[in-house]
Each structure stands twice: as C-alpha cells, then as structure tokens.
Design a protein around this motif. Structure first.
Motif, PDB file in Angstrom:
ATOM      1  N   UNK A  34     -45.222   3.125  -4.612  1.00 38.82           N
ATOM      2  CA  UNK A  34     -43.769   3.072  -4.814  1.00 38.82           C
ATOM      3  C   UNK A  34     -43.448   2.733  -6.263  1.00 38.82           C
ATOM      4  N   UNK A  35     -44.180   1.792  -6.839  1.00 37.52           N
ATOM      5  CA  UNK A  35     -43.962   1.419  -8.240  1.00 37.52           C
ATOM      6  C   UNK A  35     -44.254   2.596  -9.170  1.00 37.52           C
TER       7      UNK A  35
ATOM      8  N   UNK B 242     -38.060  -2.785   2.894  1.00 36.37           N
ATOM      9  CA  UNK B 242     -38.150  -3.959   2.018  1.00 36.37           C
ATOM     10  C   UNK B 242     -38.998  -3.662   0.782  1.00 36.37           C
ATOM     11  N   UNK B 243     -40.054  -2.860   0.928  1.00 34.00           N
ATOM     12  CA  UNK B 243     -40.874  -2.480  -0.213  1.00 34.00           C
ATOM     13  C   UNK B 243     -40.103  -1.584  -1.184  1.00 34.00           C
TER      14      UNK B 243
ATOM     15  N   UNK C 229     -36.454  -1.095  -5.879  1.00 32.15           N
ATOM     16  CA  UNK C 229     -36.539   0.035  -6.792  1.00 32.15           C
ATOM     17  C   UNK C 229     -35.552   1.159  -6.477  1.00 32.15           C
ATOM     18  N   UNK C 230     -35.128   1.259  -5.208  1.00 29.17           N
ATOM     19  CA  UNK C 230     -34.367   2.422  -4.763  1.00 29.17           C
ATOM     20  C   UNK C 230     -33.215   2.024  -3.843  1.00 29.17           C
ATOM     21  N   UNK C 231     -32.186   2.875  -3.843  1.00 31.62           N
ATOM     22  CA  UNK C 231     -31.188   2.867  -2.776  1.00 31.62           C
ATOM     23  C   UNK C 231     -31.716   3.801  -1.695  1.00 31.62           C
ATOM     24  N   UNK C 232     -31.870   3.288  -0.481  1.00 29.72           N
ATOM     25  CA  UNK C 232     -32.608   3.992   0.561  1.00 29.72           C
ATOM     26  C   UNK C 232     -31.679   4.485   1.665  1.00 29.72           C
ATOM     27  N   UNK C 233     -31.839   5.755   2.016  1.00 30.01           N
ATOM     28  CA  UNK C 233     -31.165   6.345   3.178  1.00 30.01           C
ATOM     29  C   UNK C 233     -32.239   6.846   4.129  1.00 30.01           C
ATOM     30  N   UNK C 234     -32.171   6.427   5.391  1.00 27.57           N
ATOM     31  CA  UNK C 234     -33.153   6.840   6.397  1.00 27.57           C
ATOM     32  C   UNK C 234     -32.493   7.835   7.344  1.00 27.57           C
ATOM     33  N   UNK C 235     -33.134   8.981   7.511  1.00 30.40           N
ATOM     34  CA  UNK C 235     -32.599  10.062   8.330  1.00 30.40           C
ATOM     35  C   UNK C 235     -33.534  10.371   9.487  1.00 30.40           C
TER      36      UNK C 235
END
Length: 250
Positions: A127-128, A215-216, A220-226
C-alpha cells in the motif's frame, strides 16, 4: 500421476495460465475499472497493473487509450505479456517493493492478487509503495476477499480443450480461522490420450478482514468499497465476502 512443485506451476506451466483463467472476463473487469477511474480520478491515462501475469488487462487498457505497463514476479509470465502487448513496458518486480520512474494516474491489481502480499506487514508495504507511485489524486483499484467469510468447501471449476488435451482447472480459498494466513488451493488435470497428469498447489496468501484492510488504507487513501459486480457499481452491502476497493490518493 505427475505432481509438480509450486515453482513449476507458474514457470513450466506459464503457457497454460491463460487456459486456467479462460472463464475470466478480462474486458468486463477492465471496462469497469476504467469507469471507476473516470468517476474517482483524473483524466490522466497512465496505468500500472500489479501482478499483471500474461498481460490481458494491460491489453484492454492499451486498446482503450491508456499508456499501460505491468509488473510481476514471474519472468515467463512477463515474456508472454510482452508478446501480447509489445508496446507496453513490463518489469520483474515484487509489488511490495517496487519502484517506478514516473508516477501513474491509475494502479490496478486484479484477480485478488493483492493477497499475494503474503502478510499484513507486506500488505502495508505494498500500500505504501502504491501510494508513492501514484500522482496526486491518483486511483488504486483492486479486489479482495474477506477472511471471515471464506467458505473452505467452495471451489470454482472449469474445463477446456487445448492442442489435443483436456484440461480441468479447480481453485478455492482456504482459511484456518485465525491469523493473517490463508491459501489459494489450485489443481490442474491434463488428460492426453487417456493419460492424466495432475498438479496440486497451495499458494500462501495474506488473510485480511475488510475492516483491517480499510484501516491499512486509511492513512493514504480515501476508500470506497463496492460490491464485487463488474456490471453494476453498487456500494458494498457489508455482508458479501468479495469486494472491489477504489482508493483515491490523499
């Protein structure tokens, strides 16, 4: 019966990889992620595919106007990818420790390959690395499986005829119920002139809950789960065990 070790499955049998994935709709997946990139990202068209395999997703991105490239840990796979996409750049790198010359607008990781990170520590490193390799507001898109909802008795199976042989491919997840280790169980049967060879392999992969994964990603990111539906873009229902993560770099 001929049982080959893990390295042989993805080296000696790299030519059979596309047969193993013959039931996958690469165009549908690529089109969906391009839509997500249009919705969440910029108008930029530079793209990197992690764990690109033989390059089928890269091919569809190129055909739709992207400057696409890929990386993978397996050189025979990359050799086939280069044949499929001669205009693309491919590199032999680990997605948990890769470097790029210039940042990208979009980074993808299809076919649950994010789990090849192997451990939560390595997943964090991946992710980093992705975050560092993206342009401002760049998009990272991948699919994942929720460890708590894995059914160890569920398998996907398909068969195909190729060059006079009959192939049967079978795959399924296995999670022991604790910790960050799961496995992708694979088997291949090849029957030629009534003689059957079999290959069996367990690929070690990282097990992660969607709450842990979010959480990881969150620093670093704005997260959208689809929902894991490449035709309909629907919010994850918090109940299904597969999902598409769309992450915009902060």
């Amino acid at each position: 019966m001929n049982t080959q070790p893990s390295t042989a499955l993805y080296s000696d049998l790299s030519g059979y990889y596309d047969l193993m994935c013959a039931d996958i709709n690469y165009q549908q997946q690529s089109d969906c992620v391009r839509r997500l990139h249009q919705m969440f990202g910029s108008e930029g068209k530079t793209h990197l595919d992690l764990a690109c395999g033989t390059g089928p997703h890269v091919r569809f991105f190129i055909d739709n106007g992207y400057e696409s490239s890929g990386l993978d840990l397996n050189q025979p796979m990359l050799d086939l990818a280069k044949q499929r996409c001669p205009e693309a750049q491919f590199s032999l790198q680990n997605m948990c420790d890769f470097v790029v010359d210039e940042p990208y607008d979009l980074i993808t990781c299809f076919l649950y390959s994010i789990h090849y990170s192997g451990s939560l520590e390595q997943l964090r490193a991946c992710i980093e690395r992705v975050h560092a390799a993206l342009k401002p507001a760049g998009v990272f898109c991948f699919n994942a499986v929720e460890k708590k909802l894995i059914n160890n008795d569920s398998f996907v199976r398909h068969s195909v005829e190729h060059e006079g042989s009959h192939f049967v491919f079978k795959s399924g997840w296995f999670y022991g119920g604790n910790g960050d280790k799961q496995a992708l169980k694979l088997s291949i049967e090849k029957t030629t002139n009534k003689v059957t060879e079999e290959w069996h392999d367990d690929h070690p992969m990282v097990a992660v809950g969607f709450d842990e994964l979010t959480a990881l990603l969150a620093p670093y990111f704005d997260v959208t789960i689809l929902e894991h539906d490449y035709d309909k873009l629907l919010p994850w229902d918090n109940a299904s065990g597969n999902a598409i993560f769309t992450c915009v770099k902060r």
